[in-house]
Design a protein around this motif. Structure first.
Motif, PDB file in Angstrom:
ATOM      1  N   GLU A 144       0.849  -1.006   0.141  1.00  0.00           N
ATOM      2  CA  GLU A 144       0.081   0.166   0.113  1.00  0.00           C
ATOM      3  C   GLU A 144       0.944   1.137  -0.088  1.00  0.00           C
ATOM      4  N   GLY A 145       0.316   2.161  -1.070  1.00  0.00           N
ATOM      5  CA  GLY A 145       1.424   3.565  -1.181  1.00  0.00           C
ATOM      6  C   GLY A 145       2.669   3.231  -1.642  1.00  0.00           C
ATOM      7  N   CYS A 146       3.076   2.569  -2.473  1.00  0.00           N
ATOM      8  CA  CYS A 146       4.177   2.118  -3.330  1.00  0.00           C
ATOM      9  C   CYS A 146       3.815   3.340  -4.512  1.00  0.00           C
ATOM     10  N   THR A 147       5.185   3.949  -4.693  1.00  0.00           N
ATOM     11  CA  THR A 147       5.196   5.150  -5.410  1.00  0.00           C
ATOM     12  C   THR A 147       5.999   4.747  -6.680  1.00  0.00           C
ATOM     13  N   LEU A 148       6.158   5.709  -7.879  1.00  0.00           N
ATOM     14  CA  LEU A 148       7.024   5.598  -9.014  1.00  0.00           C
ATOM     15  C   LEU A 148       8.312   6.179  -8.388  1.00  0.00           C
ATOM     16  N   GLU A 149       8.323   6.942  -7.776  1.00  0.00           N
ATOM     17  CA  GLU A 149       9.596   7.583  -6.822  1.00  0.00           C
ATOM     18  C   GLU A 149      10.272   6.469  -6.185  1.00  0.00           C
ATOM     19  N   GLU A 150       9.498   5.658  -5.348  1.00  0.00           N
ATOM     20  CA  GLU A 150      10.231   4.713  -4.756  1.00  0.00           C
ATOM     21  C   GLU A 150      10.852   3.506  -5.546  1.00  0.00           C
ATOM     22  N   VAL A 151      10.077   3.019  -6.858  1.00  0.00           N
ATOM     23  CA  VAL A 151      10.496   2.060  -7.816  1.00  0.00           C
ATOM     24  C   VAL A 151      11.664   2.669  -8.513  1.00  0.00           C
ATOM     25  N   THR A 152      11.645   3.899  -8.827  1.00  0.00           N
ATOM     26  CA  THR A 152      12.979   4.504  -9.316  1.00  0.00           C
ATOM     27  C   THR A 152      14.349   4.319  -8.596  1.00  0.00           C
ATOM     28  N   GLY A 153      14.102   4.571  -7.331  1.00  0.00           N
ATOM     29  CA  GLY A 153      15.203   4.294  -6.507  1.00  0.00           C
ATOM     30  C   GLY A 153      15.673   2.924  -6.390  1.00  0.00           C
ATOM     31  N   LEU A 154      14.453   2.028  -6.396  1.00  0.00           N
ATOM     32  CA  LEU A 154      14.999   0.651  -6.287  1.00  0.00           C
ATOM     33  C   LEU A 154      15.542   0.137  -7.493  1.00  0.00           C
ATOM     34  N   ALA A 155      15.151   0.652  -8.712  1.00  0.00           N
ATOM     35  CA  ALA A 155      15.886   0.195  -9.985  1.00  0.00           C
ATOM     36  C   ALA A 155      17.261   0.571  -9.966  1.00  0.00           C
ATOM     37  N   ARG A 156      17.494   1.927  -9.559  1.00  0.00           N
ATOM     38  CA  ARG A 156      18.880   2.302  -9.487  1.00  0.00           C
ATOM     39  C   ARG A 156      19.718   1.539  -8.515  1.00  0.00           C
ATOM     40  N   GLY A 157      19.154   1.294  -7.481  1.00  0.00           N
ATOM     41  CA  GLY A 157      20.004   0.172  -6.761  1.00  0.00           C
ATOM     42  C   GLY A 157      20.205  -1.115  -7.163  1.00  0.00           C
ATOM     43  N   MET A 158      19.232  -1.700  -8.157  1.00  0.00           N
ATOM     44  CA  MET A 158      19.613  -3.128  -8.696  1.00  0.00           C
ATOM     45  C   MET A 158      20.627  -2.830  -9.562  1.00  0.00           C
ATOM     46  N   SER A 159      20.883  -1.686 -10.344  1.00  0.00           N
ATOM     47  CA  SER A 159      22.002  -1.553 -11.100  1.00  0.00           C
ATOM     48  C   SER A 159      23.149  -1.717 -10.483  1.00  0.00           C
ATOM     49  N   LEU A 160      23.323  -0.991  -9.258  1.00  0.00           N
ATOM     50  CA  LEU A 160      24.407  -0.937  -8.420  1.00  0.00           C
ATOM     51  C   LEU A 160      24.661  -2.544  -7.767  1.00  0.00           C
ATOM     52  N   LYS A 161      23.745  -3.105  -7.352  1.00  0.00           N
ATOM     53  CA  LYS A 161      23.762  -4.474  -7.058  1.00  0.00           C
ATOM     54  C   LYS A 161      24.400  -5.389  -7.920  1.00  0.00           C
ATOM     55  N   GLU A 162      23.927  -5.322  -9.114  1.00  0.00           N
ATOM     56  CA  GLU A 162      24.490  -6.095 -10.312  1.00  0.00           C
ATOM     57  C   GLU A 162      25.902  -5.742 -10.530  1.00  0.00           C
ATOM     58  N   ALA A 163      26.603  -4.672 -10.517  1.00  0.00           N
ATOM     59  CA  ALA A 163      27.725  -3.966 -10.800  1.00  0.00           C
ATOM     60  C   ALA A 163      28.485  -4.591  -9.624  1.00  0.00           C
ATOM     61  N   LEU A 164      28.004  -4.608  -8.426  1.00  0.00           N
ATOM     62  CA  LEU A 164      29.061  -4.916  -7.122  1.00  0.00           C
ATOM     63  C   LEU A 164      29.083  -6.421  -7.246  1.00  0.00           C
ATOM     64  N   HIS A 165      28.423  -7.096  -7.923  1.00  0.00           N
ATOM     65  CA  HIS A 165      28.866  -8.533  -8.162  1.00  0.00           C
ATOM     66  C   HIS A 165      29.445  -8.937  -9.186  1.00  0.00           C
ATOM     67  N   TYR A 166      29.974  -8.158  -9.941  1.00  0.00           N
ATOM     68  CA  TYR A 166      30.613  -8.374 -11.240  1.00  0.00           C
ATOM     69  C   TYR A 166      32.008  -9.041 -10.885  1.00  0.00           C
ATOM     70  N   ASP A 167      32.043 -10.364 -11.291  1.00  0.00           N
ATOM     71  CA  ASP A 167      33.443 -10.990 -11.463  1.00  0.00           C
ATOM     72  C   ASP A 167      33.798 -11.267 -12.760  1.00  0.00           C
ATOM     73  N   PRO A 168      34.772 -10.895 -13.506  1.00  0.00           N
ATOM     74  CA  PRO A 168      35.189 -10.944 -14.904  1.00  0.00           C
ATOM     75  C   PRO A 168      35.292 -12.632 -15.012  1.00  0.00           C
ATOM     76  N   GLU A 169      35.689 -13.091 -13.834  1.00  0.00           N
ATOM     77  CA  GLU A 169      35.951 -14.764 -14.171  1.00  0.00           C
ATOM     78  C   GLU A 169      34.752 -15.653 -13.854  1.00  0.00           C
ATOM     79  N   ALA A 170      33.652 -15.090 -13.333  1.00  0.00           N
ATOM     80  CA  ALA A 170      32.335 -15.991 -13.202  1.00  0.00           C
ATOM     81  C   ALA A 170      31.614 -16.253 -14.580  1.00  0.00           C
ATOM     82  N   ARG A 171      30.902 -17.284 -14.486  1.00  0.00           N
ATOM     83  CA  ARG A 171      29.963 -17.312 -15.663  1.00  0.00           C
ATOM     84  C   ARG A 171      28.821 -16.185 -15.627  1.00  0.00           C
ATOM     85  N   TYR A 172      28.182 -15.875 -14.459  1.00  0.00           N
ATOM     86  CA  TYR A 172      27.218 -14.937 -14.364  1.00  0.00           C
ATOM     87  C   TYR A 172      27.532 -13.486 -14.844  1.00  0.00           C
TER      88      TYR A 172
END
Length: 393
Positions: free
Chosen positions: A40-68
């Protein structure tokens, strides 16, 4: 100021008038990743911040030697109480509306208010093959990868699914890494949590089994507290689907307190594992803990974090702490880990400990917050990912 997301849309349900949002922060190899929440109360602003956070999480787990291969970041959100009788129908209609994005670029799954089982059922009813089907073209062997992920989701450990446990394993390892760096023994460390759902419950289990004492847990009915320690396993198996504990299992020494009492619990570690924006400037003044581990997304507001940092409280940021769940999906699907609990936990612990060590060391060396350090690490890795795989905003 972060760059504008690649895609931002709001959908209005023609049955209930409720709104849903989808934000794609960026694409890598044409694909992005991020869960779908319902509250209840979920907003576009909230989802925008969460999406930006996901870009950061993906980058933080980057391992050039991994399959992922790290993906871009995205997030979905629906403005509805998940307990509402109309919630499931709304979820199905939302997924039908955004189906072209799920089919082509957005991989999604459970988040606040929704279980993976529910997302999977609604996705099937909406005509989707899978909530992560957009990533299939990136896999070397799609059939084997899908079978591996399905097998992993079927694994249970002491009655709880592996998919529920890996995120909490990552949160717990983040806390343990911080304690180890500070030379603080686990046995004398107390923990208070807000939320005993998927993330909070698993975190409580791993911290308790590591020797820490869980002294308070908050759910929608209030806070359950015991300075001598709560029976975490009993509470876990007395939860409903939304993480609310049946009070009939409480012991004589367990007390029922107001919902916000977890904030001021006498504990060294606080774990907000429920809603965003839980700790503002007023709430932070009640906190006596030394560490806050953000198991939820965006639970500590920026002004509160500045005040906490000024008085020596370390906020372990969400982009690091709760990133294990998302990473485990991809480690499993791409083949870095198999459908085995011990292997998944070992890989999660090793990866999370290395990441938390890096972030805390960088924060200490630069005199910054761990969040600023994590963002700096991600900012360095994003261009490397973009150069190697292509990235679009």
């Amino acid at each position: 100021m972060p760059a504008a997301p690649l895609l931002s849309l709001t959908w209005t349900d023609d049955v209930t008038g409720r709104r849903g949002h989808l934000v794609v922060d960026r694409l890598v190899r044409g694909v992005c990743s991020g869960g779908l929440r319902m509250r209840e109360g979920c907003t576009l602003e909230e989802v925008t911040g969460l999406a930006r956070g996901m870009s950061l999480k993906e980058a933080l787990h980057y391992d050039p030697e991994a399959r992922y291969v790290p993906l871009g970041g995205a997030k979905g959100g629906i403005d509805c109480d998940p307990r509402d009788p109309e919630a499931y129908g709304l979820l199905v209609r939302y997924l039908r509306a955004v189906r072209p994005y799920v089919e082509s670029c957005w991989t999604t799954g459970e988040d606040l208010g929704l279980s993976q089982d529910l997302v999977d059922r609604a996705a099937a009813e909406a005509g989707l093959v899978s909530s992560v089907q957009a990533v299939y073209p990136l896999l070397d062997d799609e059939t084997a990868a899908r079978a591996r992920l399905a097998d992993a989701f079927a694994v249970e450990v002491d009655g709880i699914g592996l998919d529920e446990l890996v995120g909490g394993c990552g949160v717990a390892e983040s806390v343990l890494t911080a304690l180890d760096r500070a030379g603080v023994p686990y046995a004398r460390t107390r923990v208070a949590l807000q939320g005993l759902g998927t993330m909070g419950g698993a975190t409580a289990r791993f911290l308790a089994r590591a020797g820490l004492t869980v002294v308070a847990v908050a759910d929608v009915k209030g806070t359950i507290a015991n300075p001598d320690g709560l029976d975490v396993e009993a509470l876990l198996f007395a939860r409903d689907a939304h993480g609310t504990v049946d009070r009939s299992v409480l012991r004589p020494g367990d007390r029922e307190l107001p919902g916000d009492a977890w904030l001021s619990a006498e504990a060294e570690v606080l774990v907000p594992a429920a809603v965003s924006y839980a700790i503002g400037a007023a709430e932070q003044g009640r906190i006596t803990a030394r560490w806050i581990a953000e198991a939820a997304n965006m639970p500590v507001l920026p002004e509160a974090e500045a005040l906490l940092h000024a008085r020596g409280v370390t906020v372990l940021p969400d982009v690091v702490v709760n990133s294990g769940t998302n990473a485990w999906w991809w480690w499993t699907l791409f083949g870095d880990v198999g459908a085995d609990a011990d292997e998944a936990f070992a890989y999660t612990r090793r990866s999370m400990r290395a990441l938390v060590e890096l972030v805390l060391a960088r924060a200490e060396a630069g005199g910054t917050t761990p969040r600023a350090a994590a963002h700096a690490v991600a900012a360095e890795r994003l261009p490397v990912i973009a150069e190697r795989f292509g990235s679009h905003r």
